[in-house]
Design a protein around this motif. Structure first.
Motif, PDB file in Angstrom:
ATOM      1  N   THR A  51       0.815  -1.215   0.000  1.00 49.17           N
ATOM      2  CA  THR A  51       0.000   0.000   0.000  1.00 49.17           C
ATOM      3  C   THR A  51       0.846   1.261   0.000  1.00 49.17           C
ATOM      4  N   VAL A  87       5.808   5.189  -1.753  1.00 49.29           N
ATOM      5  CA  VAL A  87       4.653   5.819  -2.410  1.00 49.29           C
ATOM      6  C   VAL A  87       3.586   6.286  -1.429  1.00 49.29           C
ATOM      7  N   GLY A  88       3.836   6.171  -0.121  1.00 45.29           N
ATOM      8  CA  GLY A  88       2.805   6.594   0.818  1.00 45.29           C
ATOM      9  C   GLY A  88       3.251   6.508   2.258  1.00 45.29           C
ATOM     10  N   GLU A 110      -1.883   7.864   3.595  1.00 50.00           N
ATOM     11  CA  GLU A 110      -1.719   9.012   2.706  1.00 50.00           C
ATOM     12  C   GLU A 110      -0.870   8.609   1.508  1.00 50.00           C
ATOM     13  N   ARG A 111      -1.410   8.829   0.325  1.00 55.20           N
ATOM     14  CA  ARG A 111      -0.696   8.575  -0.921  1.00 55.20           C
ATOM     15  C   ARG A 111      -0.911   9.763  -1.855  1.00 55.20           C
ATOM     16  N   GLN A 112      -0.188   9.798  -2.934  1.00 57.91           N
ATOM     17  CA  GLN A 112      -0.324  10.907  -3.865  1.00 57.91           C
ATOM     18  C   GLN A 112      -1.734  10.998  -4.435  1.00 57.91           C
ATOM     19  N   ASP A 113      -2.408   9.842  -4.515  1.00 62.60           N
ATOM     20  CA  ASP A 113      -3.758   9.837  -5.075  1.00 62.60           C
ATOM     21  C   ASP A 113      -4.847  10.110  -4.038  1.00 62.60           C
ATOM     22  N   GLY A 114      -4.465  10.483  -2.823  1.00 56.95           N
ATOM     23  CA  GLY A 114      -5.457  10.845  -1.824  1.00 56.95           C
ATOM     24  C   GLY A 114      -5.188  10.245  -0.463  1.00 56.95           C
ATOM     25  N   ARG A 116      -6.905   8.032   2.760  1.00 51.87           N
ATOM     26  CA  ARG A 116      -7.964   7.111   3.144  1.00 51.87           C
ATOM     27  C   ARG A 116      -7.801   6.758   4.608  1.00 51.87           C
TER      28      ARG A 116
END
Length: 347
Positions: free
Chosen positions: A163, A265-266, A287-291, A293
């Motif tokens: 993830t 990546v997160g 937390e990731r670049q795409d949002g 959750r």
């Protein structure tokens, strides 16, 4: 001074045993500590695999109060409790400096042991106790109970699933507000200080997520001018592959209990990581670049899980708790050596 629950005239003839003789584990308690009253003994009483047989304390009034609350026998001598044939295992929530003496006595009496952290105040003593437990075929567990909470298994699964990508760094902090001046954690002779009291939690968390082979590469301890013990500090650890772990700890800070894992990546963040109440619904933040959750997890009682795992292992004749929980005999000595290294590098 005594009541109907007193076991002083009933406790006779201890014997060495590896497994409980009935379908439940008879548990004795050495010491009337607050953590036993608030969390551990309520969990033990509620567990169908565990029978709280007796509690031993040096203060008769306090010991009687424990015995009435948990419907067990009151004993006023630790050694006498270890002679009870109905006791298969003991729980030791004494001050840290007294752990080794009574863990060793319990093992020689043939009792399995669940001991509050730290198991011992130095790694050599911890190694000796683990060797003794293995030689006698007994279970010895250091009670970092948070490792059994379901939220950490959820985090481990997220990391395993990729993830946050490849793990790069770990950070954890456990600090608590200033304690009363007469608190035992301010007494060097009883094994007080922030390093032995709270630093073990973030160190254990680093081991849980980064695995074996951690080394301490830097450390600082802070001391209060009025006490002989350390009251806080920080340390930097690393794996052989270069993943770092930064830990912060203290007993005169605002309360903080969290950890973070940084990946390629997160990032994953967990609050209330070490001492969540049983009715706390954990939130694991990703937390990731795409949002962002947030995973809302069910409430979990880590004390109930520890008691169940410990009693199940005793009944099964196991030397260890199941793998994957960060709560095993094989982990006791490496953990203690990391604590020793923090102390050595900060001097």
């Amino acid at each position: 001074m005594t009541d109907g629950k007193s076991a002083n005239r009933q406790l006779t003839g201890g014997q060495e045993t590896r497994q409980a003789s009935t379908g439940t584990v008879g548990l004795g308690v050495i010491g009337c500590a607050s953590i036993a009253w608030r969390r551990t003994l309520p969990a033990a009483v509620a567990d169908p695999l565990t029978r709280v047989v007796a509690v031993a304390g040096r203060d008769p009034e306090k010991t009687d109060r424990f015995a009435r609350q948990f419907d067990c026998q009151a004993v006023y001598d630790y050694q006498q409790l270890l002679q009870c044939e109905d006791i298969d295992a003991v729980y030791v929530p004494l001050p840290a400096a007294l752990h080794a003496r009574w863990i060793e006595a319990a093992l020689h009496a043939g009792k399995h042991v669940l001991a509050e952290k730290p198991l011992a105040t130095d790694a050599d003593t911890a190694a000796r106790l683990v060797s003794l437990a293995r030689a006698k075929g007994l279970l010895l567990i250091e009670n970092y109970m948070f490792t059994h909470h379901a939220q950490h298994r959820a985090v481990r699964q997220l990391v395993a699933d990729g993830t946050i990508g490849e793990l790069r760094a770990f950070s954890a902090a456990f600090t608590i507000p200033q304690l009363p001046p007469d608190d035992i954690r301010h007494q060097r002779g009883l094994g007080g200080g922030a390093l032995l009291d709270v630093a073990g939690y973030p160190i254990r968390a680093a081991e849980l997520f980064l695995g074996d082979g951690l080394e301490v590469v830097g450390a600082v301890l802070r001391h209060h001018p009025l006490w002989e013990v350390d009251t806080g500090g920080a340390a930097l650890l690393r794996t052989a592959s270069g993943v770092t772990a930064h830990i912060t700890f203290g007993i005169e800070n605002a309360y903080h209990s969290s950890y973070e894992l940084w990946g390629s990546v997160g990032r994953i963040t967990v609050d209330r990581a070490f001492t969540p109440p049983a009715d706390h619904a954990p939130v694991v933040r990703v937390e990731r670049q795409d949002g962002v959750r947030e995973h809302l997890l069910p409430c979990d009682d880590q004390f109930a899980r520890v008691i169940r795992a410990f009693s199940r292992a005793v009944l099964d004749g196991a030397y260890d708790l199941p793998a994957g929980g960060g709560h095993r005999m094989v982990e006791i000595v490496p953990h203690a050596r990391l604590v020793d290294a923090v102390r050595a590098l900060s001097s």
